[in-house]
Motif scaffolding. Structure first.
Motif, PDB file in Angstrom:
ATOM      1  N   GLN A   1       0.917  -1.187  -0.074  1.00  0.00           N
ATOM      2  CA  GLN A   1      -0.025  -0.141  -0.120  1.00  0.00           C
ATOM      3  C   GLN A   1       0.872   1.141   0.105  1.00  0.00           C
ATOM      4  OE1 GLN A   1      -2.704  -0.542  -0.866  1.00  0.00           O
ATOM      5  NE2 GLN A   1      -4.111  -1.791   0.922  1.00  0.00           N
ATOM      6  N   THR A   2       1.787   1.411   0.964  1.00  0.00           N
ATOM      7  CA  THR A   2       2.870   2.378   0.831  1.00  0.00           C
ATOM      8  C   THR A   2       3.808   2.375  -0.257  1.00  0.00           C
ATOM      9  OG1 THR A   2       4.015   1.148   2.640  1.00  0.00           O
ATOM     10  CG2 THR A   2       2.874   3.003   3.369  1.00  0.00           C
ATOM     11  N   GLY A   3       3.802   1.123  -0.679  1.00  0.00           N
ATOM     12  CA  GLY A   3       4.799   1.118  -1.897  1.00  0.00           C
ATOM     13  C   GLY A   3       4.296   1.618  -3.293  1.00  0.00           C
ATOM     14  N   ALA A   4       2.635   1.272  -3.422  1.00  0.00           N
ATOM     15  CA  ALA A   4       1.967   1.791  -4.368  1.00  0.00           C
ATOM     16  C   ALA A   4       2.214   3.415  -4.672  1.00  0.00           C
ATOM     17  CB  ALA A   4       0.528   1.733  -4.269  1.00  0.00           C
ATOM     18  N   TYR A   5       2.295   3.997  -3.473  1.00  0.00           N
ATOM     19  CA  TYR A   5       2.412   5.625  -3.509  1.00  0.00           C
ATOM     20  C   TYR A   5       3.732   5.918  -3.813  1.00  0.00           C
ATOM     21  CZ  TYR A   5       2.702  10.293  -2.192  1.00  0.00           C
ATOM     22  OH  TYR A   5       3.021  11.630  -2.591  1.00  0.00           O
ATOM     23  N   ALA A   6       4.681   5.304  -3.134  1.00  0.00           N
ATOM     24  CA  ALA A   6       6.220   5.682  -3.211  1.00  0.00           C
ATOM     25  C   ALA A   6       6.869   5.151  -4.601  1.00  0.00           C
ATOM     26  CB  ALA A   6       6.788   4.850  -2.079  1.00  0.00           C
ATOM     27  N   ILE A   7       6.160   4.298  -5.409  1.00  0.00           N
ATOM     28  CA  ILE A   7       6.624   3.813  -6.453  1.00  0.00           C
ATOM     29  C   ILE A   7       5.885   4.169  -7.732  1.00  0.00           C
ATOM     30  CG2 ILE A   7       7.144   1.633  -7.995  1.00  0.00           C
ATOM     31  CD1 ILE A   7       7.300   0.065  -5.251  1.00  0.00           C
ATOM     32  N   ALA A   8       4.901   4.504  -7.494  1.00  0.00           N
ATOM     33  CA  ALA A   8       3.735   4.791  -8.727  1.00  0.00           C
ATOM     34  C   ALA A   8       2.780   6.000  -8.596  1.00  0.00           C
ATOM     35  CB  ALA A   8       2.887   3.723  -9.044  1.00  0.00           C
ATOM     36  N   GLY A   9       3.076   6.589  -7.317  1.00  0.00           N
ATOM     37  CA  GLY A   9       2.261   7.833  -7.085  1.00  0.00           C
ATOM     38  C   GLY A   9       0.768   7.617  -6.883  1.00  0.00           C
ATOM     39  N   VAL A  10       0.396   6.329  -6.589  1.00  0.00           N
ATOM     40  CA  VAL A  10      -0.773   5.829  -6.352  1.00  0.00           C
ATOM     41  C   VAL A  10      -1.367   5.863  -4.827  1.00  0.00           C
ATOM     42  CG1 VAL A  10      -2.614   4.040  -6.625  1.00  0.00           C
ATOM     43  CG2 VAL A  10      -0.853   4.476  -8.557  1.00  0.00           C
ATOM     44  N   THR A  11      -2.455   6.602  -4.739  1.00  0.00           N
ATOM     45  CA  THR A  11      -3.015   6.630  -3.068  1.00  0.00           C
ATOM     46  C   THR A  11      -3.863   5.621  -3.052  1.00  0.00           C
ATOM     47  OG1 THR A  11      -2.344   9.145  -3.043  1.00  0.00           O
ATOM     48  CG2 THR A  11      -3.862   7.894  -1.409  1.00  0.00           C
ATOM     49  N   PRO A  12      -3.724   4.376  -2.172  1.00  0.00           N
ATOM     50  CA  PRO A  12      -4.654   3.485  -2.403  1.00  0.00           C
ATOM     51  C   PRO A  12      -5.953   3.897  -1.538  1.00  0.00           C
ATOM     52  CG  PRO A  12      -2.560   2.671  -1.517  1.00  0.00           C
ATOM     53  CD  PRO A  12      -2.529   4.168  -1.632  1.00  0.00           C
ATOM     54  N   ARG A  13      -6.863   3.212  -1.582  1.00  0.00           N
ATOM     55  CA  ARG A  13      -8.442   3.434  -1.409  1.00  0.00           C
ATOM     56  C   ARG A  13      -8.921   2.601  -0.445  1.00  0.00           C
ATOM     57  NH1 ARG A  13     -12.438   1.764  -4.462  1.00  0.00           N
ATOM     58  NH2 ARG A  13     -11.580   0.831  -6.626  1.00  0.00           N
ATOM     59  N   ARG A  14      -9.900   2.684   0.347  1.00  0.00           N
ATOM     60  CA  ARG A  14     -10.474   1.773   1.137  1.00  0.00           C
ATOM     61  C   ARG A  14     -11.269   1.030   0.519  1.00  0.00           C
ATOM     62  NH1 ARG A  14     -11.460   5.251   4.364  1.00  0.00           N
ATOM     63  NH2 ARG A  14     -13.841   5.666   4.160  1.00  0.00           N
ATOM     64  N   LEU A  15     -11.211  -0.517   0.453  1.00  0.00           N
ATOM     65  CA  LEU A  15     -11.898  -1.300  -0.269  1.00  0.00           C
ATOM     66  C   LEU A  15     -12.707  -2.522   0.714  1.00  0.00           C
ATOM     67  CD1 LEU A  15      -9.182  -2.291  -2.959  1.00  0.00           C
ATOM     68  CD2 LEU A  15     -11.227  -0.970  -3.286  1.00  0.00           C
ATOM     69  N   GLY A  16     -12.538  -2.173   2.025  1.00  0.00           N
ATOM     70  CA  GLY A  16     -13.457  -3.093   2.727  1.00  0.00           C
ATOM     71  C   GLY A  16     -12.633  -4.517   2.852  1.00  0.00           C
ATOM     72  N   ASN A  17     -13.128  -5.591   2.541  1.00  0.00           N
ATOM     73  CA  ASN A  17     -12.428  -6.922   2.659  1.00  0.00           C
ATOM     74  C   ASN A  17     -11.896  -7.342   1.339  1.00  0.00           C
ATOM     75  OD1 ASN A  17     -12.835  -7.344   5.496  1.00  0.00           O
ATOM     76  ND2 ASN A  17     -15.005  -8.069   5.016  1.00  0.00           N
TER      77      ASN A  17
END
Length: 393
Positions: free
Chosen positions: A224-240
């Protein structure tokens, strides 16, 4: 009070020869991260001297639940230790604290940043007394710009972004049901101490080891933090659900839910055949994991309709027979019972003789130097006299 040499020696007696036998740990930790770390060290054979205030570790008062009048929170993270209560404002007690630090191999603390400096128990002061000491310091947000921030796990769950990922898209953010970053930081601290001990064995050098909950949190959120650090993507809440794998979530059955974790295309092929829907394999929308992730809104109702034709237990046995990743959703009691049913023996007896209590097994298995559970969590200052006598020898 007069203390015999036998009573002093008893501080170092263990029933086994754990991998850390002979290592003495001065545990100046409170609450969770540091005490969890030192309990793991104690399980592995280290002698852990828990230095508490006259009021005791805060978790002694965190109740309910209780066991024989004691906080189960405290008891969960303080087995295999010896307790001494000291008032650092008292010169005699402070001198004992310094002597404990001077004679220990490892010093662990999670006071506020620089909080021990005024007592001469910061790294520089302890290192002057004990040049080869491994000094492990745990804070909430580091010792620079975040030094003034209180280091509570809940605050870190919020500040690091975990709460933004926990819960369904339409709900408010939720905290995890356990103080996960306290526990992760305790684990990282334990790893760091073991590495520093090996370095000392190789070189004779002690050192300062610093960890903080915030940095641990960002590391522990991995992809999740890698998504932002590597690709600039901010993950979102997806429940389960998982952002990159599908199906990878709970699904309703006829009497509850079953969790599926279908992580690759081969598993999906076996899964589709097992649920009696081989036609899914001919649908281009579901051909690969990437396709299934992109078309999850189309795939979910199909799977829900099929999975609601059997009970959770029935599906679990069918999927287990095919080695498909799945699990029921248990409460904590059922989780322990499930571990027992597969031979993991999760509950151990802590203590010896007349004074014993149940506890949760240390997850590490050593073939030659097994962990031991010799001592129930100590009452406040239970070994105070013996530790004082040892410190002054």
């Amino acid at each position: 009070m007069s203390v015999t040499q036998q009573e002093i020696d008893s501080l170092f007696e263990r029933s086994g020869t754990g991998p850390l036998s002979g290592i003495v740990v001065a545990d100046f930790g409170r609450v969770l991260a540091a005490p969890y770390c030192t309990m793991l060290l104690a399980d592995m054979g280290a002698t852990v001297l828990k230095v508490e205030s006259l009021e005791g570790d805060e978790t002694r008062s965190w109740m309910p639940p209780v066991f024989e009048g004691e906080s189960t929170y405290y008891m969960s993270i303080n087995r295999n230790k010896h307790s001494i209560a000291l008032d650092f404002r008292n010169p005699d007690d402070l001198e004992i604290a310094r002597k404990i630090a001077a004679k220990s191999d490892v010093f662990v603390e999670n006071f506020k940043p620089h909080g021990l400096a005024r007592f001469g128990l910061d790294y520089a002061s302890v290192q002057a007394l004990n040049p080869t000491v491994i000094y492990a310091s745990v804070t909430g947000f580091g010792t620079t710009g975040g030094a003034d921030l209180p280091g509570y796990d809940l605050l870190v769950q919020g500040a690091a972004g975990l709460m933004s990922l926990t819960g369904a898209p339409e709900t408010v953010p939720f905290r995890a049901g356990v103080a996960v970053f306290d526990v992760f930081t305790g684990l990282h601290t334990c790893i760091a101490i073991l590495a520093a001990l090996q370095h000392r064995t190789n070189t004779g050098e002690g050192q300062l080891v610093e960890l903080n909950l915030m940095s641990t949190a960002l590391s522990a959120m991995v992809n999740q933090t890698g998504a932002y650090a590597i690709a600039g993507v901010t993950p979102r809440r997806l429940g389960n659900e998982h952002p990159s794998i599908y199906p990878y979530s709970p699904f309703p059955t006829s009497d509850g839910d079953i969790i599926l974790a279908i992580g690759n295309d081969h598993q999906f092929k076996v899964f589709a055949e097992t649920i009696g829907a081989p036609e899914l394999l001919d649908d281009a929308r579901f051909a690969t994991n990437r396709d299934r992730s992109q078309h999850r809104d189309a795939l979910r109702p199909i799977l829900e309709q099929i999975l609601q034709t059997k009970t959770t237990a029935e599906w679990f046995e069918l999927f287990r027979a095919k080695s498909l990743p799945c699990a029921p959703i248990n409460d904590v009691a059922q989780g322990i019972q499930f571990a027992e049913s597969i031979g993991l023996e999760p509950i151990v007896t802590v203590g010896q003789g007349e004074k014993t209590q149940p506890g949760v097994r240390n997850p590490t298995l050593f073939s030659k130097t097994p962990v031991t559970y010799d001592l129930v969590p100590p009452t406040l200052n239970q070994s105070g006299d013996a530790i004082r006598a040892w410190a002054q020898q």
